[in-house]
Write a protein that holds these residues in place. Structure first.
Motif, PDB file in Angstrom:
ATOM      1  N   GLN A  89       0.847  -1.180   0.000  1.00 20.02           N
ATOM      2  CA  GLN A  89       0.000   0.000   0.000  1.00 20.02           C
ATOM      3  C   GLN A  89       0.888   1.237   0.000  1.00 20.02           C
ATOM      4  O   GLN A  89       1.783   1.384   0.837  1.00 20.02           O
ATOM      5  CB  GLN A  89      -0.922   0.015   1.219  1.00 20.02           C
ATOM      6  CG  GLN A  89      -1.864   1.217   1.234  1.00 20.02           C
ATOM      7  CD  GLN A  89      -2.801   1.187   2.434  1.00 20.02           C
ATOM      8  OE1 GLN A  89      -2.713   0.298   3.282  1.00 20.02           O
ATOM      9  NE2 GLN A  89      -3.698   2.139   2.494  1.00 20.02           N
ATOM     10  N   PRO A 103      -5.425   4.259  -1.217  1.00 23.55           N
ATOM     11  CA  PRO A 103      -6.258   3.168  -0.701  1.00 23.55           C
ATOM     12  C   PRO A 103      -5.521   1.837  -0.814  1.00 23.55           C
ATOM     13  O   PRO A 103      -4.527   1.713  -1.535  1.00 23.55           O
ATOM     14  CB  PRO A 103      -7.481   3.200  -1.626  1.00 23.55           C
ATOM     15  CG  PRO A 103      -7.034   3.897  -2.863  1.00 23.55           C
ATOM     16  CD  PRO A 103      -5.971   4.867  -2.429  1.00 23.55           C
ATOM     17  N   ARG A 104      -5.990   0.855  -0.078  1.00 26.83           N
ATOM     18  CA  ARG A 104      -5.373  -0.468  -0.154  1.00 26.83           C
ATOM     19  C   ARG A 104      -5.520  -1.018  -1.577  1.00 26.83           C
ATOM     20  O   ARG A 104      -6.552  -0.816  -2.212  1.00 26.83           O
ATOM     21  CB  ARG A 104      -6.034  -1.420   0.834  1.00 26.83           C
ATOM     22  CG  ARG A 104      -5.781  -1.065   2.296  1.00 26.83           C
ATOM     23  CD  ARG A 104      -6.472  -2.046   3.208  1.00 26.83           C
ATOM     24  NE  ARG A 104      -6.354  -1.656   4.602  1.00 26.83           N
ATOM     25  CZ  ARG A 104      -5.367  -2.003   5.412  1.00 26.83           C
ATOM     26  NH1 ARG A 104      -4.387  -2.759   4.936  1.00 26.83           N
ATOM     27  NH2 ARG A 104      -5.337  -1.613   6.666  1.00 26.83           N
ATOM     28  N   SER A 153     -10.993   0.539   1.763  1.00 29.18           N
ATOM     29  CA  SER A 153      -9.638   0.724   2.258  1.00 29.18           C
ATOM     30  C   SER A 153      -9.540   0.850   3.770  1.00 29.18           C
ATOM     31  O   SER A 153      -8.490   0.617   4.346  1.00 29.18           O
ATOM     32  CB  SER A 153      -9.009   1.960   1.618  1.00 29.18           C
ATOM     33  OG  SER A 153      -7.644   2.057   1.935  1.00 29.18           O
ATOM     34  N   ARG A 199      -9.991  -7.098  -1.768  1.00 28.77           N
ATOM     35  CA  ARG A 199      -8.994  -6.454  -0.911  1.00 28.77           C
ATOM     36  C   ARG A 199      -8.211  -7.570  -0.217  1.00 28.77           C
ATOM     37  O   ARG A 199      -8.786  -8.440   0.432  1.00 28.77           O
ATOM     38  CB  ARG A 199      -9.678  -5.568   0.114  1.00 28.77           C
ATOM     39  CG  ARG A 199      -8.772  -5.138   1.241  1.00 28.77           C
ATOM     40  CD  ARG A 199      -9.513  -4.326   2.281  1.00 28.77           C
ATOM     41  NE  ARG A 199      -8.864  -4.390   3.572  1.00 28.77           N
ATOM     42  CZ  ARG A 199      -9.184  -3.640   4.614  1.00 28.77           C
ATOM     43  NH1 ARG A 199     -10.176  -2.787   4.507  1.00 28.77           N
ATOM     44  NH2 ARG A 199      -8.549  -3.775   5.757  1.00 28.77           N
TER      45      ARG A 199
END
Length: 392
Positions: free
Chosen positions: A257, A262-263, A363, A389
């Motif tokens: 990241q 954001p992730r 995120s 994710r």
């Protein structure tokens, strides 16, 4: 560009958009280049010297020519960077990311900048010799969605027909719209969008979110498209200007990241389907089912119940309600910060905008693991993408 050969998983590592301007208002003087170039420059700068292998942008009503190439050069990308513009109507931005993911899976690219742009305010007037509907020189508002002999309704009329066939009441559609407007206004008030917006022309806030659009106020609005229809200016999207862009990269394992980003999201699967041109709003759900039936999604055991964050293009309340019904989706998971009804619908950008919203929604510490972006498309098509994710 990388040598051909199997690539790794496509990962979305950066997600940005411009403000969304109501046509004729804050971004009224902006061209597609004015909107897309700042995002491309921003994304390229964040790559810290990595080479961009391709730029793919969706667009529906722009100036013609290769919008993506012009914007890439204006953004200062090297002349050796190829760029292509795609048109799947209001699914164009999502289609651009689908193509980026395909390039990466095939091993034909390591880094692709993909998204969409629409400058409705500066879009050229359409006219072609012999077009039906009026004398030479008359303005024609859109190209056909289907050829003669096939249904070709305007999207608003098609939404009214969908609501009529499904038995949706005006009250139900207005209640959905009330929720979308309230969510978008609350998100803007709370600064939810600040991290995802790149200012353009001195504008950093979305035009459309408004407070006070209560059910009683929405109920007073007249039908907008057909005399006895249920779609109004309040429960339909606004015609809008804007752009959205995702940085998609190759990776055999989750990328780190980046600070302030954001992730990363892994692109798991995607699908495009065709449907009845008379009912374009009904094609969203079949596209979602097809994306979930893809071998990569099935291998993970995914169903609609797995989805913790969903973004759909709320072109009309009837389309959104049909998606909720057909897929048995929890309204609390769908467009949590408002969708196109509350924010606006920059056609060619809207599909990419869904992914920008998903990236930032997913995120946080309590972010969902599985997300979905989906849209119904003029002419009777649907498009959907499932993302994951992965922490660590």
């Amino acid at each position: 560009m990388t040598a051909a050969g199997p690539g790794g998983d496509p990962w979305i590592v950066r997600a940005r958009r411009t403000p969304i301007g109501t046509a004729g208002h804050a971004l009224a003087g902006c061209s597609t280049t004015d909107l897309a170039a700042p995002l491309l420059a921003d994304a390229a700068a964040a790559l810290d010297g990595r080479i961009v292998d391709e730029v793919v942008l969706g667009n529906c009503t722009g100036p013609g020519g290769n919008v993506a190439r012009v914007a890439a050069l204006a953004a200062g990308l090297p002349p050796g960077t190829p760029a292509v513009t795609v048109d799947r109507q209001c699914g164009s931005g999502l289609e651009a990311v689908l193509q980026a993911a395909a390039l990466i899976r095939a091993g034909d690219a390591d880094v692709v900048l993909a998204g969409g742009v629409e400058a409705a305010s500066t879009a050229p007037w359409r006219h072609w010799p012999g077009a039906p509907g009026g004398p030479p020189g008359e303005r024609y508002t859109r190209a056909p969605f289907a050829p003669p002999g096939h249904p070709d309704p305007d999207m608003g009329a098609a939404a009214d027909d969908l609501a009529r066939r499904r038995g949706y009441s005006r009250d139900r559609l207005d209640r959905y719209a009330e929720m979308s407007h309230a969510r978008a206004a609350a998100a803007q008030r709370g600064g939810v969008f600040a991290a995802e917006v790149v200012p353009v022309a001195g504008i950093a806030r979305d035009d459309r979110p408004r407070t006070g659009l209560t059910l009683s106020r929405l109920a007073r609005l007249p039908p907008a498209f057909t005399p006895d229809g249920t779609s109004t200016a309040g429960n339909s999207c606004g015609v809008s200007d804007g752009a959205a862009l995702l940085t998609v990269v190759d990776g055999h394992r989750p990328p780190e990241q980046l600070p302030g980003e954001p992730r990363p999201l892994r692109v798991v699967s995607a699908a495009a389907v065709g449907g009845d041109p008379a009912l374009p709003g009904a094609a969203l759900a079949p596209a979602v089912r097809a994306a979930l039936a893809h071998p990569r999604a099935r291998a993970r055991g995914l169903t609609t119940a797995s989805l913790g964050a969903v973004e759909i293009t709320e072109a009309f309340a009837a389309v959104a309600v049909a998606a909720l019904d057909d897929l048995d989706l929890d309204p609390e998971l769908v467009c949590r910060d408002g969708g196109a009804i509350g924010l606006g619908h920059p056609w060619g950008a809207s599909g990419a905008l869904l992914l920008v919203r998903l990236a930032h929604r997913m995120s946080g510490p309590a972010g969902a693991r599985w997300g979905l972006a989906a849209c119904a498309v003029g002419g009777g098509q649907g498009l959907a993408m499932v993302v994951e994710r992965v922490d660590g």
